[in-house]
Design an enzyme around this catalytic site. Structure first.
Site, PDB file in Angstrom:
ATOM      1  N   ASP A 110       0.814  -1.220   0.000  1.00 18.23           N
ATOM      2  CA  ASP A 110       0.000   0.000   0.000  1.00 18.23           C
ATOM      3  C   ASP A 110       0.847   1.268   0.000  1.00 18.23           C
ATOM      4  OD1 ASP A 110       1.108  -0.210   2.476  1.00 18.23           O
ATOM      5  OD2 ASP A 110      -0.782  -0.111   3.598  1.00 18.23           O
ATOM      6  N   CYS A 113       4.717  -0.239   2.855  1.00 22.09           N
ATOM      7  CA  CYS A 113       5.149  -1.551   3.347  1.00 22.09           C
ATOM      8  C   CYS A 113       6.430  -1.470   4.164  1.00 22.09           C
ATOM      9  CB  CYS A 113       5.302  -2.535   2.191  1.00 22.09           C
ATOM     10  SG  CYS A 113       6.492  -2.017   0.924  1.00 22.09           S
ATOM     11  N   ILE A 219      10.565  -4.048  -5.011  1.00 19.27           N
ATOM     12  CA  ILE A 219       9.627  -2.936  -4.777  1.00 19.27           C
ATOM     13  C   ILE A 219       8.860  -3.085  -3.467  1.00 19.27           C
ATOM     14  CG2 ILE A 219       9.287  -2.396  -7.232  1.00 19.27           C
ATOM     15  CD1 ILE A 219       6.636  -3.917  -7.080  1.00 19.27           C
ATOM     16  N   HIS A 220       8.908  -4.252  -2.862  1.00 12.35           N
ATOM     17  CA  HIS A 220       8.086  -4.499  -1.674  1.00 12.35           C
ATOM     18  C   HIS A 220       8.913  -5.062  -0.531  1.00 12.35           C
ATOM     19  CE1 HIS A 220       4.400  -5.391   0.571  1.00 12.35           C
ATOM     20  NE2 HIS A 220       4.930  -6.570   0.851  1.00 12.35           N
ATOM     21  N   HIS A 293       7.267  15.398 -11.572  1.00 10.91           N
ATOM     22  CA  HIS A 293       6.269  14.419 -11.114  1.00 10.91           C
ATOM     23  C   HIS A 293       6.959  13.287 -10.369  1.00 10.91           C
ATOM     24  CE1 HIS A 293       3.700  15.719 -14.844  1.00 10.91           C
ATOM     25  NE2 HIS A 293       3.813  16.668 -13.922  1.00 10.91           N
TER      26      HIS A 293
END
Length: 299
Positions: A110, A113, A219-220, A293
């Protein structure tokens, strides 16, 4: 004369009486004498990260192996090699079931993590999905209070911009945030990477006595915990526990073999501001530099 330390999950022992001319069988017999682990089910590792020694040839001399005086040998019991009827203490089913195992505790993907995982391990296995805003605020407070240490050169953006950025619930934490949290909690945070099968130790040289572990797939982040039947999970370990690091690396290697990682140079992203499609971290960084961005989502 070789002076070695034999370390298991139950402690360590000084091993003496061996030389480089000693044979493998002598080494294994010494290990069995000190640890109670039978020769045929021993897994002996050395070095960092620990790598297993091929000790199938009992007549080979220790001089043919990368073992030198002062080394620590990490010894584990290989359950799948146990032989029924030979050593009851090894082959009894209840005994094997009671052995602790290192496992991943999955948390939600989310964008928070890392914060959820760190909070979980430092709090001793307490899952609090609402902890992320407080931890983001804590990091922002630490960074803003020391602009000299946390300059644009370190953060990749101005101190003020970083503090506003890290407070947002759609930004991801990484190495900078792990380093800050390691200092705040006064513990070594070890991040085990499933793609490279390496461990990054934050706070390694700070003299901390406590260690916690996370596993990272590109990524997690998820927390790691030692599980024992009928007992609460253990998430805080001693920094002298090299066995737990070896187990964490084995867990990462298993995930790598199963392709349970994300190649950050190839995974698809989308800029959530202008909806531009991107591939990998490099394109994301270039897009952020050109447009300002910084809100990306995985496709």
């Amino acid at each position: 004369m070789l002076r070695l330390r034999c370390k298991t999950k139950n402690g360590s022992h000084v091993m003496q009486g061996l030389t480089h001319q000693s044979c493998v069988q002598e080494l294994k017999s010494k290990v069995e004498e000190l640890t109670g682990i039978p020769c045929e089910v021993q897994k002996i590792m050395v070095g960092y990260p620990p790598s297993s020694l091929d000790l199938r040839n009992g007549d080979a001399h220790l001089k043919d192996y990368p073992i030198k005086s002062g080394d620590t040998l990490i010894v584990e019991e290989e359950k799948n090699k146990a032989k029924l009827g030979t050593h009851p203490i090894v082959t009894k089913t209840p005994r094997l079931n009671a052995l602790p195992t290192l496992a991943r505790r999955v948390v939600p993907a989310d964008n928070s993590c890392l914060f959820t995982s760190v909070n979980y391990v430092v709090e001793g296995g307490v899952y609090d999905p609402a902890c992320a805003p407080e931890m983001r605020g804590l990091i922002a407070q630490i960074v803003s209070s020391d602009p000299a240490a946390y300059s644009e050169a370190v953060l990749g953006k101005s101190n003020e911009d970083y503090c506003a950025w890290i407070r947002r619930d759609d930004t991801w934490g990484g190495a900078i945030e792990v380093s800050i949290l390691s200092k705040f909690y006064q513990c070594e945070i070890c991040v085990v990477d499933t793609q490279t099968v390496r461990v990054d130790r934050f706070g390694e040289d700070a003299g901390y006595r406590k260690r916690v572990l996370l596993i990272y797939d590109g990524i997690h982040y998820d927390p790691l915990q030692r599980e024992v039947p009928s007992a609460p999970p253990q998430t805080v370990f001693s920094t002298g526990d090299d066995v737990i690091l070896a187990q964490a690396l084995e867990l990462a290697d298993e995930a790598r073999r199963k392709r349970q990682f994300t190649d950050v140079n190839r995974f698809a992203l989308r800029c959530m501001v202008c909806q531009t499609g991107l591939v990998g971290q490099k394109e994301a960084r270039e897009h952020a530099k050109e447009t300002g961005h910084t809100n990306f989502g995985e496709v």
